[in-house]
Every structure is written in structure tokens, then in C-alpha cells.
Design a protein around this motif. Structure first.
Motif, PDB file in Angstrom:
ATOM      1  N   TYR A 110     -34.635  56.083 101.478  1.00 54.17           N
ATOM      2  CA  TYR A 110     -34.860  55.125 102.575  1.00 54.17           C
ATOM      3  C   TYR A 110     -34.215  55.625 103.863  1.00 54.17           C
ATOM      4  N   GLY A 111     -34.071  56.939 103.975  1.00 49.19           N
ATOM      5  CA  GLY A 111     -33.478  57.509 105.188  1.00 49.19           C
ATOM      6  C   GLY A 111     -31.984  57.224 105.266  1.00 49.19           C
ATOM      7  N   GLY A 112     -31.418  57.413 106.450  1.00 53.87           N
ATOM      8  CA  GLY A 112     -29.995  57.138 106.640  1.00 53.87           C
ATOM      9  C   GLY A 112     -29.201  58.412 106.879  1.00 53.87           C
ATOM     10  N   ILE A 113     -27.891  58.272 106.743  1.00 55.31           N
ATOM     11  CA  ILE A 113     -26.984  59.393 107.001  1.00 55.31           C
ATOM     12  C   ILE A 113     -26.709  60.119 105.689  1.00 55.31           C
ATOM     13  N   GLU A 114     -27.112  61.373 105.610  1.00 55.90           N
ATOM     14  CA  GLU A 114     -26.797  62.142 104.407  1.00 55.90           C
ATOM     15  C   GLU A 114     -25.430  62.803 104.619  1.00 55.90           C
ATOM     16  N   LEU A 115     -24.534  62.519 103.688  1.00 58.57           N
ATOM     17  CA  LEU A 115     -23.154  62.974 103.796  1.00 58.57           C
ATOM     18  C   LEU A 115     -22.990  64.162 102.857  1.00 58.57           C
ATOM     19  N   VAL A 116     -23.013  65.363 103.409  1.00 53.33           N
ATOM     20  CA  VAL A 116     -22.959  66.568 102.573  1.00 53.33           C
ATOM     21  C   VAL A 116     -21.501  67.016 102.444  1.00 53.33           C
ATOM     22  N   LEU A 117     -21.016  67.075 101.201  1.00 58.19           N
ATOM     23  CA  LEU A 117     -19.580  67.217 100.973  1.00 58.19           C
ATOM     24  C   LEU A 117     -19.140  68.665 100.696  1.00 58.19           C
ATOM     25  N   THR A 118     -20.015  69.603 100.973  1.00 53.73           N
ATOM     26  CA  THR A 118     -19.713  70.992 100.579  1.00 53.73           C
ATOM     27  C   THR A 118     -18.595  71.647 101.397  1.00 53.73           C
ATOM     28  N   ARG A 119     -18.254  71.077 102.541  1.00 55.67           N
ATOM     29  CA  ARG A 119     -17.117  71.636 103.301  1.00 55.67           C
ATOM     30  C   ARG A 119     -15.786  71.220 102.675  1.00 55.67           C
ATOM     31  N   MET A 120     -15.825  70.170 101.904  1.00 50.82           N
ATOM     32  CA  MET A 120     -14.590  69.701 101.255  1.00 50.82           C
ATOM     33  C   MET A 120     -14.501  70.395  99.897  1.00 50.82           C
ATOM     34  N   ASN A 121     -14.174  71.689  99.946  1.00 51.66           N
ATOM     35  CA  ASN A 121     -14.270  72.504  98.731  1.00 51.66           C
ATOM     36  C   ASN A 121     -12.951  73.193  98.376  1.00 51.66           C
ATOM     37  N   SER A 122     -11.846  72.514  98.663  1.00 54.98           N
ATOM     38  CA  SER A 122     -10.542  73.124  98.364  1.00 54.98           C
ATOM     39  C   SER A 122     -10.009  72.673  97.013  1.00 54.98           C
ATOM     40  N   ILE A 123      -9.437  73.634  96.310  1.00 54.95           N
ATOM     41  CA  ILE A 123      -8.639  73.290  95.130  1.00 54.95           C
ATOM     42  C   ILE A 123      -7.241  73.041  95.670  1.00 54.95           C
ATOM     43  N   LEU A 124      -6.812  71.797  95.710  1.00 49.88           N
ATOM     44  CA  LEU A 124      -5.619  71.437  96.467  1.00 49.88           C
ATOM     45  C   LEU A 124      -4.325  71.763  95.728  1.00 49.88           C
ATOM     46  N   SER A 125      -4.306  71.538  94.425  1.00 49.86           N
ATOM     47  CA  SER A 125      -3.103  71.910  93.663  1.00 49.86           C
ATOM     48  C   SER A 125      -3.419  71.982  92.183  1.00 49.86           C
ATOM     49  N   ILE A 126      -2.609  72.770  91.482  1.00 49.24           N
ATOM     50  CA  ILE A 126      -2.736  72.871  90.029  1.00 49.24           C
ATOM     51  C   ILE A 126      -1.363  72.591  89.432  1.00 49.24           C
TER      52      ILE A 126
END
Lengths: 473, 412
Positions: free
Chosen positions: A83-99
Motif C-alpha cells: 500500500y505504498g509508504g516509507i520503506e525503511l531499509v535497515l542494511t546500514r545498521m549492520n554492526s556487530i556491536l559486542s560479543i
């Protein structure tokens, strides 16, 4: 048409380079891995939870839908903006922050590619168990939305069994955590309800997953059978013998032919079906179980059974399995992949029904699937240029799903309902059942702004259904 | 459709006696009753086998005790598919015996495991030692039916082992104490019974040595077993262990354990014990439960021993109250049992413990408060930041708040 002031506000949050709204830029974002397609009005690439929170708040002000998207590898239309709208592409949020090696935890962003996490922690002796076939490109955020599985979920379970906590952005833009670094925290298991909610209840922005120790030993067996019936019987025999292999995958004759055309991994061309049976665990455990697998398959007159003698051989066997869908392109220009589940004992019966459907529609159907947990993936091979073919194929897909339901199975084992199967939901659930699911959704996202038109039959808001609103004051 | 029981005393919850007890004869009549209760705003408390009624805060009211034991019981075991479906009032002990006839089982060992109904087990969701090896109860539930306050029987999931059709409502009901609906049926995936399971105990008065040893044993056992460290109120420590797997694996682990003990600087004796003794440990704080306050801490496995040592210091500082602890460093769980002689002291100890646990980002709940005045205890501890969503969920599923009202977290 998107309001220019909306674009301006979005650019202010993420920067000019990370907002797309020209029609030709949007084309690629109308698809996921399914047959559905629809154009978004604007595509945004956020970098942080705070970005997403601001975008959601703006969407509320401009009355826009939000459609979260990872790598777009989903197979049920879950990331298609119907139905259209804002597509929020999350591929920039690709960090492994901690292990946290000692507690075997990873804190990651949603755009981390599934396989990248396992590669990253391999040197620490750990791995991330859910392994969808698309794991070289699919993201962990997308896996959470679809509660993805994979070949090894027979032993290790699906995504929900490995996610401990998520930071989410809610429909009104709040940022909150569900779950914690350990199980059994007090209160409702909101995280359990959130995983698999197909992006309709919130957007996962940080994720804590559980990692497992890499098993000491792995043995991969290739067993070939004259018929698919015999192979199915072998699956039942292995499962009922008390063994839980880490994976049991089946490929039929058509799939073997395609794989050998393209991947050439050494599957026997005389076989009616092959099974990949993988065991993992301690050295002793695996070698003992391997003997049992050999005995079972030999007692069922398998044509041949062998064990991969090296990592290279093992990788070759899996390359064939994981490349099977792509290889089907050598047999037909298009395929339609169905995802259904049956009780394991109903595999032979259901495969016969699928074969009859194939004869009826006069189109080949290849079978490559997770046999160990009864998760079928029949692939209907066709040429979309032929008139009327799309309807024919979709109709046959529906018949296959009905066959699964008729033997006590279900509509999807790992691809999700998405847009593709939402009208089939009544095959499984009553209005009252769906009403309860809507109540869960409504407690998170009452306005239906997130990923509208998925999972539930009907239009984008789903509020025309069942008894919803009963007792609501 | 229903029968009315006039023996109300046995349905007492936190000193409250219901105005009426009703025993529906079918899931449908149960659902009808819930609808009628909703229309009349009656407070309803579901009652299974009644062994876990001490869990939770004080109810907001108690009009009806819903005794679920007259609903027909059934077990449908599909052994070749490794699945089972049963009515929620089935005894878990009976269910597991049935599964064991086909060399299969559900690896749960929550407190009073064989004396709980399946529905009660799911609604309470108390963890057991075997979680460390086999995962959690919720990981085995593949489908569920529930009676709702709207008068319906609804289902989620199914009877196949892999299923992502629709939202996962089963997980919401597990551990929800029946506040969102009453479970009437559950389907489980089951696993093969291991070839061998043994139970072991090590006793020694050197508590510190056993604390270190219990962590070491847990790492040796890997996924083939688990060790629990019991320190009683006199400071005497014991390690209880179970080891599970093939004959070969169990023998190997046993040999490893014996080698560790042989090489240990203090003289340690390993005793093989009966299953019953192991189950008694699982029932920690639930036998003679009226006499104790039982708290449970959940934390990161690596914080477990640090927190235990802090509790030991609190115990040492307090000479009056008797405190036992049961610690599992593999799954990050400490249970502590206080025999409350003095109300103020007990409250102070619990608050001190809570304070220490909080510093390690852990949680403390009171699982069982015995006859202690719940008004004086914070049963559920600090509420999580997602609590507003929990409240919304409750208002969606039980809009007029009839189900176990007030007994869940934050007074839900």
C-alpha cells in the motif's frame, strides 16, 4: 505522490544520500524474493535507533505507512510495500556491536547478515545456529520478522529459540527493550510474541542472540534411494529411531538433475531421491550415531550411502543443497516455491499428492526440502511468458497448501505468511483465533501503520475481521 | 455442563476464599463461564492441581474458583512424529510416563514436576535444572488452545514441529499465570529418552571449595548434564549433579568427574544417588512451602557466583534468619529459601539481595511466599521497561480484568 516537505524532513534525519524517491530509484525496492511487487513512495536508510524513532514519528504526522526491510530475500512478500509508504531499509545498521564469549551472547544491529555473524565468532569457537538457505545475504532483523529457520533447525530450533532480547522502535516511535540477556525474566514473554510478527508490531533495532559452541565433530551423509517414497520412509525411520540429526534434507530426481547441471557436486544421477543427513556433537556421539544412520539406510535398501571425508566434500554436498533453487533455473525460466509443513509420517502421502497435482497442471514440480521436520518446498517450474500461467501456478500452490493442511500440517514452516498467504489463513485459523492475534498486534501497534496488509486476510488495516473490538470500551 | 463444589476452603488463595467454585465439564463450558464472568465482572482464579497457588501477588478479588479437573482428559501421542497433544488438566507425571513407554520424554524438571497439571506447568513456567541442557519449556510447545474471556476456544500454532503460520500466541500464555486466557490443550514436540541418566552428590564442609568445583563441573558436563550447589542454613554445602546421554558419554563424563575429584586438594567423595533425591532438590522451597519464603534470581551465568558470594555475606551478617541457597552457575539461577522468624529481618534480607542482584542487572522474584504476608513483599521485583506494553496486552486479552486479577507483575 509523496509530500516534498516529508522528503525534506527525512533527509534532515538521515542525510540527502539516504533518501530515495525518484521513480527509477524505487523500482528495485518493489520486490522481495516472492512474486509480489508494489512500489514504495520513498525509501529511507536509517543508521540508528534514534533515526528510526524520528522517522516513525514523522510517518505518524504525515499519515504514512512504514515498511521495514532487511536484505529483501523474504519469500512471502513480507517486505513488499503493498500500500505504498516509507520503506525503511535497515542494511546500514549492520554492526556487530559486542560479543560476550563467556556467556555466549552477541549484540548486533538488524542489518547484520546472518552468515557474517557466524563467520565473525568462528574464531571464538562459536556459531549462530539459525541458518536460512539465504544466509549469505539475509539479515538477522529479517530473520526475526519471519522467525526464520533453515536446514539445521531440526536440531537447533528456529530464530525464536536463539533471540534473547530486542530493542524495538514502536509504532509511536518509542524505543524499548523486550527480553534480557537471560531467559525467564518476569512478566509476559513479549519478545516471544514479537519474533515472527513480520514487521507489524515494531522495528527491531538492536538484538541480543545466543551463540552456540561449534560442535567437536560433524559428519555429513549422502544417501541415495531409488524412489522418493523410500527416501521418505528412511526419514521417518531415522526420526523414530531416537536420533536427532542436525539436518535431514531431501532432493528429488528433478532437483538432482538441476543441481548436477549447474553445481556439479556429485549427486548420483540414477537416484530417485537423495538425503543429506548431518550429525554433529562430540566425536564419540557422532561416530556412534553415524553407524546407526548407515544401518538404517542400508536396511531400507538405499542405493548408496557415503560420508563426506573432508570439509571440501562436505561443503560440496551442501553447495548442491543450498544452490538447488538457483539451479532449477536450468530446467525452466521461472519457479514458484511453496512452503508448507506436514507431520513427518505424512511425507510419502503428501509427496504423492504433489505428484498428482503436477500431472494435473502438466507442469513439473521439483522437491527440495527440510525432510527432518516435514517442511516441504515444492517448486513449480513454469514459463511466465505463457498466457494464464501465473494463475495456474498460484492455483496449484494453493492446492499443495490445502494438501498439507488436510494431513494435519500448516501453511508455512519458515517463510512466513506475508502478503502471499494471508488469504489462506482461514484454512488454519478461525475468526476467533485471528482475533486473538490481532489483539496482540493491537497492544503493540494499534494504528496498523507498520507493514500493513500482511498476515491477516483483508485490507491494510485488518479491522474488518471477526469479533475484534468485542468488550472494547 | 458444570458442577458446583461447596467445599470452598480448599480453594483458598492468599487467605481469600472464593464465593463459589465451578467445575466446567468441557473446554466449551469453561469458555462460556469466562464470558459470563466477563459480563458480570467476576474475579476468576483458575485452579488446576492447586500445588502452585502461592505464586503471585494478592488477588484483587476472588469470586469464582474455576476447578479445571472435571474437563475430560486425553493424551494423543504421535510417537513416530515425536509430538504429543494433551488436555491441560493432564498430569505431567502421567504424560511423561506415557511418553516413556515409547522411549520418549519431555525434559522438564520444574518444582513438583510430577504433581503438576500440564496447564499449571505452562502457566507457571518455573525453570528447572535441565533447562541448562535441553532448553526451556516454551521451546517445546508447538501449539495451544485457550479459553478466552470472550467465550471462545482459540488456537495458535499447531501439531507440526516447525510452524510460523500467524503470530506466536503460545509464548504469551506460557508463564502468564492464566492472566490472558486459560490453557485447555497443549501440543509439544518431544525428544528421545536418553540411553542413560545418572544422579550424583558430593558433600563437603569446605563451602568455598564446592562453590569453585560446581562451576568446574558444569563446564565439564557441557550439554550432557548440570550441577546444582546446595548450601544449607548451617553453611554445609553439597553438589547435586545429573549426567545424561548415551552409555558411552555418561561413562566418559563420570570418569572425567572422578579424575577431577581425585586430583582435588581436598578429599571429596562422589555418591551415586536415586532419582528421587535429585527431584527433591528440584522441589527446593516447594515442600512444606508454608514455612518458607522462596526467592529466585536470574542473572548472567558469569555473575552467578559473584552474587552467591554476596548473598553468603548477607547471610553471615544476619545471625537470626536461616537461609538455604541452591545455585546453578550454568543457567544463571540462584534460589534462596528463608525461614522467616522475624518479619522485618526477612524483608531486609530480601531487599539487600535484590539490591545486589540489581547491580549485576539481574532479577529477583519471590516464587513462593508461604504464609508470609505478601503485602510486605515486592513479589515480582522491579517492573521492566516494557511493562506499559504488558498492561496493554492484558487489556486486549482480558478487557474487564477477570482472570487472576492482581496476581501478576505490576498488579496485572
Amino acid at each position: 505522490m509523496v509530500n516534498s516537505s516529508l522528503i525534506k524532513e527525512l533527509k534532515k534525519i538521515v542525510g540527502d544520500d539516504y533518501v530515495m524517491h525518484h521513480p527509477d530509484e524505487l523500482l528495485v525496492f518493489q520486490y522481495d524474493g516472492s512474486t509480489d511487487k508494489a512500489l514504495p513512495d520513498v525509501v529511507v536508510f536509517p543508521k540508528s535507533s534514534e533515526d528510526i524513532s524520528s522517522i516513525v514519528k514523522i510517518a505518524n504526522r504525515y499519515d504514512q505507512y512504514i515498511i521495514p526491510r532487511g536484505a529483501g530475500t523474504g519469500l512471502s512478500g513480507g517486505a513488499v510495500p503493498m500500500y505504498g509508504g516509507i520503506e525503511l531499509v535497515l542494511t546500514r545498521m549492520n554492526s556487530i556491536l559486542s560479543i560476550d564469549v563467556e556467556n555466549r551472547l552477541a549484540l548486533v544491529e538488524p542489518g547484520v547478515v546472518n552468515l557474517d555473524l557466524s563467520k565473525y565468532v568462528a574464531s571464538m569457537g562459536l556459531f549462530y545456529a539459525p541458518d536460512p538457505s539465504s544466509q549469505i545475504s539475509c539479515t538477522i532483523g529479517g530473520n526475526i520478522a519471519e522467525n526464520s529457520g533453515g536446514p539445521h533447525c531440526l536440531k537447533y530450533g528456529v530464530t525464536t529459540n536463539h533471540v534473547l532480547a530486542c530493542e524495538i522502535v514502536t509504532e509511536n516511535g518509542d524505543i524499548i527493550w523486550l527480553g534480557d540477556k537471560f531467559r525467564n525474566v518476569p512478566g509476559y514473554d513479549l519478545l516471544g510474541g514479537f519474533v515472527g510478527s513480520e514487521g507489524m508490531m515494531g522495528i527491531a533495532t538492536k538484538i541480543i542472540v545466543n551463540l552456540l559452541p561449534i560442535p567437536q565433530s560433524v559428519k555429513t551423509h549422502l544417501a541415495s534411494f531409488a524412489t522418493i517414497d523410500q527416501a521418505s520412509f528412511a526419514v521417518s525411520s531415522v526420526i523414530s529411531s531416537g536420533l536427532i540429526p542436525s539436518a535431514i534434507e531431501m532432493m528429488d530426481k528433478l532437483t538432482i538433475e538441476a543441481v548436477e547441471n549447474v553445481v556439479k557436486c556429485g549427486y548420483p544421477d540414477t537416484a530417485g531421491a537423495v538425503l543429506l543427513i548431518e550429525l554433529d556433537g562430540s566425536n564419540e556421539e557422532v561416530s556412534e550415531q553415524s553407524k546407526q544412520i548407515m544401518d538404517i539406510c542400508n536396511s531400507l535398501e538405499c542405493q548408496d550411502i557415503s560420508v563426506a571425508a573432508s570439509i571440501e566434500e562436505r561443503n560440496a554436498l551442501w553447495r548442491g543443497r543450498k544452490g538447488a533453487l538457483g539451479a532449477l533455473g536450468s530446467l525452466a525460466p521461472n519457479y514458484f516455491l511453496v512452503d508448507g509443513v506436514v507431520p513427518r509420517t505424512k511425507l510419502p502421502e503428501t509427496l504423492k499428492t504433489i505428484s498428482k497435482i503436477s500431472e494435473k497442471i502438466d507442469l513439473p514440480i521439483a522437491n527440495v526440502f527440510h525432510a527432518g521436520d516435514g517442511n516441504l518446498h515444492p517448486c513449480i517450474l513454469f514459463d511466465e511468458q505463457e498466457p494464464g500461467m501465473a494463475e495456474k501456478v498460484l492455483g496449484a500452490g494453493g492446492e499443495i497448501l490445502q494438501a498439507c493442511v488436510d494431513v494435519g500440517g500448516t501453511l508455512t514452516g519458515e517463510h512466513g505468511v506475508g502478503f502471499e498467504k494471508k488469504e489462506f489463513m482461514y484454512k488454519i485459523f478461525s475468526n476467533s483465533d485471528l482475533d486473538q492475534m490481532l489483539r496482540l498486534k493491537s497492544s503493540f501497534a494499534p494504528n496498523g501503520r507498520l507493514n500493513p496488509g500482511k498476515v491477516f486476510p483483508g485490507g491494510p488495516k485488518c479491522f474488518d475481521m471477526g469479533n475484534y473490538n468485542t468488550f472494547r470500551s | 455442563m458444570v458442577s458446583v463444589d461447596h467445599d470452598l476452603e480448599k480453594y483458598k488463595v492468599d487467605g481469600y476464599i472464593p464465593s463459589k467454585t465451578i467445575s466446567p465439564k468441557s473446554p466449551e463450558s469453561l469458555a462460556d463461564l469466562l464470558r459470563i464472568a466477563s459480563e458480570n465482572r467476576w474475579n476468576v482464579i483458575p485452579f488446576g492441581f492447586g500445588n502452585m497457588m502461592n505464586i503471585g501477588s494478592i488477588p484483587n478479588g476472588y469470586d469464582i474458583a474455576l476447578d479445571l479437573n472435571q474437563i475430560p482428559k486425553y493424551i494423543q501421542h504421535n510417537s513416530e512424529d515425536l509430538t504429543v497433544t494433551c488436555s491441560s488438566n493432564t498430569s505431567f507425571g502421567e504424560l511423561n510416563l506415557k511418553l516413556q513407554e515409547k522411549q520418549q520424554w519431555l525434559p522438564f524438571d520444574s518444582p513438583l514436576i510430577n504433581d503438576q497439571s500440564v496447564g499449571g506447568l505452562l502457566a507457571c513456567n518455573l525453570p528447572g535444572s535441565l533447562n541448562a541442557c535441553f532448553g526451556y519449556i516454551r521451546d517445546y510447545v508447538i501449539g495451544m488452545k485457550t479459553a478466552t474471556p470472550f467465550g471462545q476456544i482459540t488456537k495458535s500454532g499447531g501439531t507440526v514441529v516447525k510452524n510460523v503460520t500467524g503470530f506466536d500466541l503460545t509464548r504469551l500464555h506460557i508463564g502468564a499465570l492464566g492472566t490472558l486466557g486459560i490453557i485447555t490443550e497443549a501440543s509439544f514436540k518431544i525428544i528421545p529418552l536418553p540411553e542413560r541418566q545418572i544422579y550424583l552428590r558430593i558433600d563437603n564442609e569446605n563451602t568455598n571449595a564446592l562453590i569453585d568445583l560446581s562451576s568446574l563441573l558444569n563446564s565439564i558436563l557441557q550439554s550432557f548434564g548440570v550441577a546444582e550447589l546446595l548450601i544449607d542454613s548451617l553453611g554445609v554445602a553439597s553438589i547435586y549433579m545429573t549426567c545424561i546421554g548415551t552409555e558411552k558419554v555418561v561413562n566418559e563424563k563420570l570418569l572425567e568427574i572422578k579424575t577431577i575429584l581425585f586430583d582435588h586438594e581436598i578429599d571429596l567423595t562422589l555418591n551415586e544417588i536415586a532419582e528421587k533425591e535429585w527431584l527433591n532438590i528440584q522441589d527446593f522451597g516447594w515442600v512444606n512451602e508454608d514455612d518458607f519464603v522462596l526467592g529466585r534470581i536470574n542473572c548472567l551465568p558469569t555473575d552467578t557466583i559473584k552474587i552467591l558470594q554476596q548473598i553468603n555475606r548477607i547471610v553471615a551478617d544476619n545471625k537470626k534468619e536461616r537461609i538455604d541457597t541452591l545455585t546453578n552457575s550454568k543457567r544463571g539461577v540462584i534460589k534462596y529459601k528463608i525461614n522467616p522468624d522475624n518479619i522485618e529481618d526477612t524483608i531486609q534480607i530480601i531487599e539487600n539481595i535484590r539490591d545486589k542482584v540489581k547491580k549485576h542487572s539481574g532479577y529477583t522474584v519471590i516464587e513462593n511466599s508461604g504464609t508470609f504476608d505478601k503485602n510486605k513483599l515486592n513479589i515480582w521485583g522491579d517492573i521492566p521497561e516494557s511493562f506499559p506494553l504488558m498492561r496493554k496486552l492484558k487489556s486486549e486479552f482480558d478487557p474487564v480484568n477477570i482472570l487472576n486479577s492482581g496476581r501478576f507483575i505490576g498488579g496485572i
